[in-house]
Write a protein that holds these residues in place. Sequence first.
Motif, PDB file in Angstrom:
ATOM      1  N   PRO A  85       8.221  48.318   1.696  1.00  0.00           N
ATOM      2  CA  PRO A  85       8.936  49.582   1.446  1.00  0.00           C
ATOM      3  C   PRO A  85       9.919  49.473   0.274  1.00  0.00           C
ATOM      4  N   ASP A 103      -2.367  57.528   3.455  1.00  0.00           N
ATOM      5  CA  ASP A 103      -1.020  58.074   3.239  1.00  0.00           C
ATOM      6  C   ASP A 103      -0.080  57.733   4.404  1.00  0.00           C
ATOM      7  N   LEU A 104      -0.636  57.391   5.561  1.00  0.00           N
ATOM      8  CA  LEU A 104       0.214  57.053   6.709  1.00  0.00           C
ATOM      9  C   LEU A 104       0.529  55.559   6.793  1.00  0.00           C
ATOM     10  N   LEU A 120       1.781  52.940   4.884  1.00  0.00           N
ATOM     11  CA  LEU A 120       2.980  52.172   4.530  1.00  0.00           C
ATOM     12  C   LEU A 120       4.110  52.408   5.528  1.00  0.00           C
ATOM     13  N   ARG A 121       4.264  53.667   5.929  1.00  0.00           N
ATOM     14  CA  ARG A 121       5.319  53.989   6.889  1.00  0.00           C
ATOM     15  C   ARG A 121       5.048  53.289   8.225  1.00  0.00           C
ATOM     16  N   HIS A 122       3.795  53.286   8.602  1.00  0.00           N
ATOM     17  CA  HIS A 122       3.417  52.630   9.863  1.00  0.00           C
ATOM     18  C   HIS A 122       3.678  51.127   9.777  1.00  0.00           C
ATOM     19  N   ALA A 163       5.686  49.451   7.750  1.00  0.00           N
ATOM     20  CA  ALA A 163       7.116  49.125   7.636  1.00  0.00           C
ATOM     21  C   ALA A 163       7.787  49.186   9.006  1.00  0.00           C
ATOM     22  N   ALA A 164       7.308  50.090   9.861  1.00  0.00           N
ATOM     23  CA  ALA A 164       7.929  50.231  11.180  1.00  0.00           C
ATOM     24  C   ALA A 164       7.362  49.225  12.180  1.00  0.00           C
ATOM     25  N   THR A 206      -1.489  54.493  16.199  1.00  0.00           N
ATOM     26  CA  THR A 206      -1.033  55.654  15.445  1.00  0.00           C
ATOM     27  C   THR A 206      -1.151  56.920  16.298  1.00  0.00           C
TER      28      THR A 206
END
Lengths: 456, 403
Positions: free
Chosen positions: A354, B157-158, B160-162, B164-165, B173
Amino acid sequence: MNYPVWDVPGIGAGLIVAIIAILHVLVSHIAVGGGAFLFLAELWARRQPDKDRIRAWLKRYVTFFLVYTTVFGAITGVGIWFSIQLASPEATSLLIHQFVFAWAIEWVAFLGELTVLYLYYYGWDSNSEPRQIFLAGAYFGIAWISLVVINGILTFMLTPGDWTLDNRDIAAGFLNPGYFSALSLRTMVMFLLAGLSAFVVAARVDDDQLKARIVRFASYWVLPAAVLIPVFSYLFWSRLPAFSVKLATDGVVGLAGGKLEVMSRAIWLAGLTGSLVLLGTLTFLLRPRALTLGAAIAMLGTAQIGIAGAEFFREMARKPYVVYGVLYSNSLWVRDATPAKLREPFLSRARWHPDPPALTRERGEWIYRLQCASCHTRDGYRSLTARTEQWTPEFGFQWLETMDANGVMPPFQGDAEDRAALVAYLLSLRGKTIDPTEIVRTAPPSPRAPSAEVKP
Amino acid sequence: MNAPVPPFDPLGLPVTSSFLYALSYLTLTLHFVAMQFTVGGAILMLLCWRRQPGIARFFGTGLPLGFSYLVTFGIPPLLFLQTVYGQFFYSSSVLVGAYWISVIPLVIVGYGASYWHRMNRDARPRHQDVVVAIIVAALLIVGFIFVNNLALSLRPDLWLRHYAAYPSGNTLTHGEPTLYARYLLFVVPALFTSGMALVLRASYLRHRAATTAARKEAETSHTVGLRAMVVATGLEAMAAGWFWIVIPDAIRGAFAEGGALSMLAVAGVLLGVGALLAAWQSRGRSGMGLAVLAAHLLVGAVACLVIVRDLLRQLYLEPYFEAAKTPVLPQWGMFAAFLTVMLIGVVFLAILTEQTIRGLVGAADGAGGANDGKPAGRPRPAPRRTRAGHRRPGQRPASLGKQ
């Protein structure tokens, strides 16, 4: 660098692959060797005056064999595939794209061996005698072909020979320097395991006389194989890359001092368990009543430990690569490991992060995750907390720069700020709060040592 | 697009992508049929446990083989999927890694339980329904994990956020709006296919059996099978409606434009309805022709929907990847070797299977009962039939219904 790294706390992705693979190797070799056992046992049984009794025992053996190999063997085989996708997607992609049709041929063999085994088992009472013998033989032949195919892919990873990314010479990669010695070795192991698996079913035979005959028949599978396995192991050893041999014989000074001697320990383990299997089989041969279910399972367990040693040895011999000389274990391509590229800020080239701020522990954690977590964990298997116990910030900062010099680690990717961030993160795992900016500021300028250039 | 999609493998495609698609469609169709038989069979087994024990026994006998072939036919589609879409599939697999690897123990539990049930149902009848419930749960969970991973693979599109978390891959998901509709679209047809298996069984029983009990069992099997198919058709229509509502506008537009996507979808639906009608019409008929026709129509429907599924994937991934533009570094020799081995293997297995089944049927006829893996008396040659398929006078019936 192209793929996310599966960050498994405590055990690490690599150990998950190893656990599944070790369990699978035992059963998959029984699945092949057991086929040869079935074939010859069918022929043997039909020449005996009490063939119906022996065939009744053989039916019990094939029931155990069918359930064990199709449920546990087949699914753990798929499990290896699933786990390597997670632990090393870049390497899996390389193997798939180079050997997709070899794998597809192996699948045809797998479909064949499965179907023939069902025809053999479910047709037990209705198949004619020649058909049943033919099916047993066909099963073994097809199962061994699947070993012939997968052996090429497995040995490619350790000894790719003249194969390169540029020539993509599938013949050179498949029939690589380690191919035939590994195939011979695996063939011997599967005969040995076939005999050991027969002990498990023979242990439940109540008639001492019949039990003694079955034990003798099964021992003929174990004893020659147990003698020949060291010979083929030596041949396998002689085909290893020179640096792997050096690593196994000399050990390597580890991060926290001491020597990395796991490979030599693995060799000892394989030797010791092999000797125990030999002694146990001789005992059963001389005193068939000593063969109890517990003793038979203990023998298989001993073989399982030996296989664990051999598999760990094979994995460790590849250090620091996952495909020798081509791809490092943390998915860095060797062709990309040029001094100029290695010194670039790491996260500018990596995709899966990120974009944490420079010179922070958070950035250090992402560098840890993307460069270290494919082999190490924070505080479990191959713990970095333990390995950096003696570190000072200055030592860690300098060590990272030349960490590939001993040949068992890939080179560090990143600039001085990346190294400082990683050191700060690793030391924070032991509760130390270090400012990465301070590490960079106080560090003496040290030109990057040239890569160790360990060639396969 | 700001998504961390990895570059295509440096080795390129081993053959033109159309060959890989064709192989994938063929093997995925076989996988889906085996999967639907197994999942639907396990569900029907549980539902019929008390009131239709013959049906529960039939599926209990077939489940281990169903498991075996659903896994075996599942391997090549994954292989070819990874060859074309590896960069998407590997990424999404890592993002749900903990769940993805748990597929392995779950399948071992379900598959092992199916063997345990089959081998112990007579000797240890108590709590066998619990064993079947475990099999159903394992299959449904594995199905959801598969759908989850593959849905996530379509949504870079989903990612990187997934990641990182949840870098440990310990969360599935829920951000993909089509997820649950998609899951239903895969699970519900299982009831249809297992219902079709019952219709085929009923047809076979009627065709061969002469006893009143066997005819009654055939009637029960046909009724339950048709009921399962009708319910599945209704539920599938609702799931399709839900899917239509939640898919992105661009995808809906592609359906509306006509072309291969909508034609294949319509063909799939028509073949499915045709299968249902043929199955319905096969009731009370002594020949197996209509039931077999229904089964073939069903396989055709599955094949159409397999291709629709892949065309949808191509639409989803269009902003990131086009297989046709990917470099091909050919391995024609290996491809030819594979096709040759596959051809030889299929012919070899077909001959052996036909011969062995003929012997099994002959033995069952000779014993006058289902052998179900148990000794069935002396093997006898397969009974000859008249051209019309009727039994000769005095010929004993098979009793598959007892399985």
